[in-house]
Design an enzyme around this catalytic site. Structure first.
Site, PDB file in Angstrom:
ATOM      1  N   CYS A   2      44.474  13.317  25.376  1.00 47.26           N
ATOM      2  CA  CYS A   2      44.942  14.643  24.994  1.00 47.26           C
ATOM      3  C   CYS A   2      45.574  14.499  23.618  1.00 47.26           C
ATOM      4  O   CYS A   2      45.817  13.397  23.146  1.00 47.26           O
ATOM      5  CB  CYS A   2      46.002  15.140  25.970  1.00 47.26           C
ATOM      6  SG  CYS A   2      45.421  15.161  27.666  1.00 47.26           S
ATOM      7  N   TRP A  75      42.418  17.047  27.810  1.00 51.14           N
ATOM      8  CA  TRP A  75      41.200  16.474  28.390  1.00 51.14           C
ATOM      9  C   TRP A  75      41.630  16.060  29.783  1.00 51.14           C
ATOM     10  O   TRP A  75      42.404  15.115  29.946  1.00 51.14           O
ATOM     11  CB  TRP A  75      40.748  15.275  27.557  1.00 51.14           C
ATOM     12  CG  TRP A  75      39.427  14.705  27.957  1.00 51.14           C
ATOM     13  CD1 TRP A  75      38.196  15.050  27.471  1.00 51.14           C
ATOM     14  CD2 TRP A  75      39.197  13.658  28.913  1.00 51.14           C
ATOM     15  NE1 TRP A  75      37.229  14.290  28.073  1.00 51.14           N
ATOM     16  CE2 TRP A  75      37.796  13.433  28.963  1.00 51.14           C
ATOM     17  CE3 TRP A  75      40.003  12.890  29.761  1.00 51.14           C
ATOM     18  CZ2 TRP A  75      37.212  12.478  29.794  1.00 51.14           C
ATOM     19  CZ3 TRP A  75      39.419  11.947  30.587  1.00 51.14           C
ATOM     20  CH2 TRP A  75      38.034  11.742  30.591  1.00 51.14           C
ATOM     21  N   LYS A 470      24.188   6.971  21.394  1.00 48.69           N
ATOM     22  CA  LYS A 470      24.331   8.133  20.501  1.00 48.69           C
ATOM     23  C   LYS A 470      23.536   9.309  21.049  1.00 48.69           C
ATOM     24  O   LYS A 470      24.031  10.426  21.122  1.00 48.69           O
ATOM     25  CB  LYS A 470      23.824   7.818  19.080  1.00 48.69           C
ATOM     26  CG  LYS A 470      24.683   6.895  18.250  1.00 48.69           C
ATOM     27  CD  LYS A 470      25.940   7.515  17.708  1.00 48.69           C
ATOM     28  CE  LYS A 470      27.108   7.353  18.614  1.00 48.69           C
ATOM     29  NZ  LYS A 470      27.860   6.121  18.610  1.00 48.69           N
ATOM     30  N   HIS A 489       9.613  -6.832  33.249  1.00 48.98           N
ATOM     31  CA  HIS A 489      10.358  -7.217  34.462  1.00 48.98           C
ATOM     32  C   HIS A 489      10.849  -5.996  35.232  1.00 48.98           C
ATOM     33  O   HIS A 489      11.726  -6.119  36.077  1.00 48.98           O
ATOM     34  CB  HIS A 489      11.534  -8.129  34.085  1.00 48.98           C
ATOM     35  CG  HIS A 489      11.097  -9.404  33.423  1.00 48.98           C
ATOM     36  ND1 HIS A 489      10.384 -10.379  34.077  1.00 48.98           N
ATOM     37  CD2 HIS A 489      11.228  -9.837  32.138  1.00 48.98           C
ATOM     38  CE1 HIS A 489      10.115 -11.361  33.241  1.00 48.98           C
ATOM     39  NE2 HIS A 489      10.610 -11.046  32.047  1.00 48.98           N
TER      40      HIS A 489
HETATM   41  C1  AGP Z   1      31.106   6.295  20.670  1.00 49.71           C
HETATM   42  O1  AGP Z   1      30.310   7.248  20.051  1.00 49.71           O
HETATM   43  C2  AGP Z   1      31.961   6.741  21.726  1.00 49.71           C
HETATM   44  N1  AGP Z   1      32.332   8.059  21.772  1.00 49.71           N
HETATM   45  C3  AGP Z   1      32.710   5.729  22.542  1.00 49.71           C
HETATM   46  O2  AGP Z   1      31.764   4.942  23.194  1.00 49.71           O
HETATM   47  C4  AGP Z   1      33.703   4.819  21.785  1.00 49.71           C
HETATM   48  O3  AGP Z   1      33.017   3.935  20.967  1.00 49.71           O
HETATM   49  C5  AGP Z   1      34.552   4.065  22.822  1.00 49.71           C
HETATM   50  O4  AGP Z   1      35.257   4.979  23.603  1.00 49.71           O
HETATM   51  C6  AGP Z   1      35.495   3.078  22.190  1.00 49.71           C
HETATM   52  O5  AGP Z   1      36.419   3.721  21.370  1.00 49.71           O
HETATM   53  P1  AGP Z   1      37.335   2.905  20.366  1.00 49.71           P
HETATM   54  O6  AGP Z   1      36.441   2.264  19.373  1.00 49.71           O
HETATM   55  O7  AGP Z   1      38.239   3.933  19.768  1.00 49.71           O
HETATM   56  O8  AGP Z   1      38.063   1.880  21.183  1.00 49.71           O
END
Ligand code: AGP
Length: 587
Positions: A2, A75, A470, A489
């Site tokens: 949040c 959130w 992505k 596999h």
């Molecule tokens: C990536 O596009 C994400 N939204 C998510 O996977 C992100 O990389 C992950 O939550 C890690 O975040 P951080 O790099 O802030 O630790």
């Protein structure tokens, strides 16, 4: 997960808080609310479910009086997305309002105790207990009541509290981010710097367990019951960096900045790099730890270290790191990689490593984040604020840092810098109009498909994983990556007439990966090649330069653009994908 912001000063709080909330929206966006300490001395709260812009219009946020206020964008973690569960939360009498980011682990016991004392709860959240705990202790005065309330919380919190007839904001932080902004006209307390950057770049990074009293005359910070002084820093980020400018979405803006951000990632203090190189060489076990895209950068790092530096490193998901704890010693070196520096899984991994006396080096983008304070050493990514929930420019910066370190360990630091520096124009062209048009055509072909598969070998396998992430997080299409050699596999069973398969080709593994693509093609698959050279197998070709160990950088950028175009074609907001948040501060 949040975002919170508070303001006390001479300006109208609601106008400032609304802007701040819009800047914080990337941290959570299912509901939002504001509470101000009204000019007449009473607390007024307005909150609801929806996007900030729309809630602000519906509830007429601008009409709030008063120049002290707190605000929140949510959130959901505890309790559904409802108006009642939105913050701010109040006590039984509506005289105290709080906003909270974090998780109160002992909220059930606290809630039961408070209910048995006659408190009436109106939400299902863990946060509401804070307002009632303050109310319960009010006989000690507002400040001490807050201190007592925060002391009884277990878990993580950045919390701000207001009380009617009190000309102040009281706040505290433990394991959740909270920074102080000092402007000429007032003081901010917020989850991040961009939320108040428009008004000031003077910031104070608060420590864990800091307790803050912000009044018009100034701010006092206490820790462990004693008043402490905290240094005021000036941040380099500018307001424009945190704005969309001519771009429709932050995602496109941030992808387009990569030629610059890659160069900025290279701007590291040489002595720090040499110290880190020594640490890597002397370590007995090196771990690269991250989540999501940061984990993919770690994985790319493990291939790069093997290829360039001939050094073994373990890439581990932060959420799985506890399974490796028995390998940690005082000679282990752990790189904690996190854009936000606030990801709960990463911070837990850092603390686990420190318990075993391992050395921890943080790699992060956010100045003042928890990771900057918890590691033994630090590498900053220098990407500037990344607002879109998806990591794009920060992912390529992480890969650049891994590459640069691998070259430095191999004794070829200058070569590495030159090679990466030479990518500037190539990277710039990867988000050009021509590239975007071609990827829009591809997005039109893919946007109604159920599944998209992606394959690569070696470094290109890590790119396939990141590209799949992505596509799925922003377009909600099912995208899944495999190592090329794994197809036979099992995954080949998924291929039907027209199933799209994106194939990442490098000069090193060209024949092997094309033979994997052939396996897909002969079962009816639609082949999209990402390579420097055309091939008869390709139904669609995305031309990228051949950049050898830098392929993870040049090959991921068109995939980021493709994901963006898919989201736009499907009518989705690329900056705020459903169910996701930028900083994942829960485990
Ligand atoms: C990536 O596009 C994400 N939204 C998510 O996977 C992100 O990389 C992950 O939550 C890690 O975040 P951080 O790099 O802030 O630790």
């Amino acid at each position: 997960m949040c975002g919170i912001i508070g303001y006390i000063g001479s300006k109208k709080a609601s106008t400032i808080l609304l802007k701040g909330l819009k800047n914080l929206e990337y941290r959570g966006y299912d509901s939002a609310g504001i509470a101000t300490n009204h000019a007449t001395g009473h607390i007024e709260v307005r909150k609801s479910v929806g996007k900030i812009e729309e809630i602000a219009r519906r509830l007429n946020f601008e009409s709030f009086e008063g120049n002290i206020g707190i605000a929140h964008t949510r959130w959901a973690t505890h309790g559904a997305v409802t108006d009642e569960n939105a913050h701010p939360h109040t006590d039984c009498e509506g005289k105290i309002a709080i906003v909270h980011n974090g998780i109160i682990e002992n909220y059930r016991e606290l809630r039961e105790q408070l209910i048995s004392k006659g408190h009436r709860f109106t939400s299902d959240t863990d946060s509401e207990v804070i307002a009632h705990l303050i109310e319960e202790n009010l006989q000690y005065g507002f400040e001490d009541a807050c201190m007592k309330a925060f002391d009884s919380l277990e878990g993580s919190y950045a919390v701000l509290a207001l009380k009617e007839d009190e000309d102040k904001i009281v706040g505290a932080r433990k394991d959740s981010p909270l920074v102080l902004g000092i402007a000429e006209h007032g003081v901010f307390l917020a989850s991040d710097i961009p939320s108040f950057l428009e008004w000031t770049n003077k910031v104070v990074y608060l420590n864990n367990y800091d307790f803050i009293i912000a009044e018009r005359g100034g701010v006092k910070v206490y820790n462990d019951g004693k008043e402490v002084s905290r240094h005021i820093d000036t941040v380099e980020w500018n307001v424009e960096e945190a704005k969309k400018g001519e771009f429709k979405h932050f995602m496109m803006k941030e992808m387009s900045e990569q030629a610059e951000t890659i160069m900025r990632a290279l701007q590291q203090d040489k002595n720090t790099v040499w110290d880190i190189v020594d640490e890597i060489k002397n370590a007995f076990g090196v771990f690269f730890v991250g989540c999501g895209s940061s984990y993919h950068a770690c994985l790319a790092g493990s291939y790069l270290f093997s290829k360039v530096a001939k050094v073994h490193v373990n890439a581990v998901l932060a959420s799985e790191f506890e399974n490796y704890e028995h390998f940690l010693t005082d000679r282990t070196l752990v790189f904690a990689v996190s854009q936000s520096g606030e990801t709960a899984d990463i911070l837990l991994a850092v603390r686990a490593a420190k318990r075993k006396e391992s050395r921890v080096i943080g790699i992060t983008n956010v100045v003042g984040s928890s990771l900057t304070m918890e590691g033994h050493a630090l590498i900053m990514m220098n990407s500037g604020p990344e607002i879109c929930v998806l990591s794009t420019k920060t992912y390529t910066s992480q890969v650049v840092l891994m590459t640069m370190l691998a070259y430095a360990v191999a004794g070829k630091y200058e070569d590495g810098l030159e090679k990466i520096g030479g990518l500037y124009l190539e990277v710039y062209n990867l988000t050009s109009r021509t590239m975007r048009d071609s990827l829009t055509t591809l997005a039109e072909i893919l946007c109604d498909k159920w599944d998209i598969y992606l394959i690569g070998r070696g470094l290109q396998y890590t790119t396939a994983l990141e590209a799949a992430l992505k596509i799925k997080e922003v377009s909600y299409l099912h995208a899944e990556a495999f190592a090329g050699g794994e197809l036979k596999h099992g995954p080949l069973a998924l291929i039907e007439e027209g199933t799209p398969c994106i194939v990442f080709v490098s000069s090193e593994n060209r024949s092997k990966i094309l033979s994997n693509a052939e396996e897909v093609k002969s079962r009816g698959g639609y082949i999209i090649g990402v390579s420097s050279e055309q091939d008869d197998l390709f139904d669609f070709w995305i031309k990228v330069p051949e950049a050898e160990e830098l392929n993870p950088i040049v090959q991921i950028i068109p995939m980021q653009v493709l994901a963006y175009e898919l989201a736009v074609l499907r009518g989705l907001d690329p900056d705020k994908p459903r169910n996701l948040a930028k900083s994942v501060t829960v485990i």
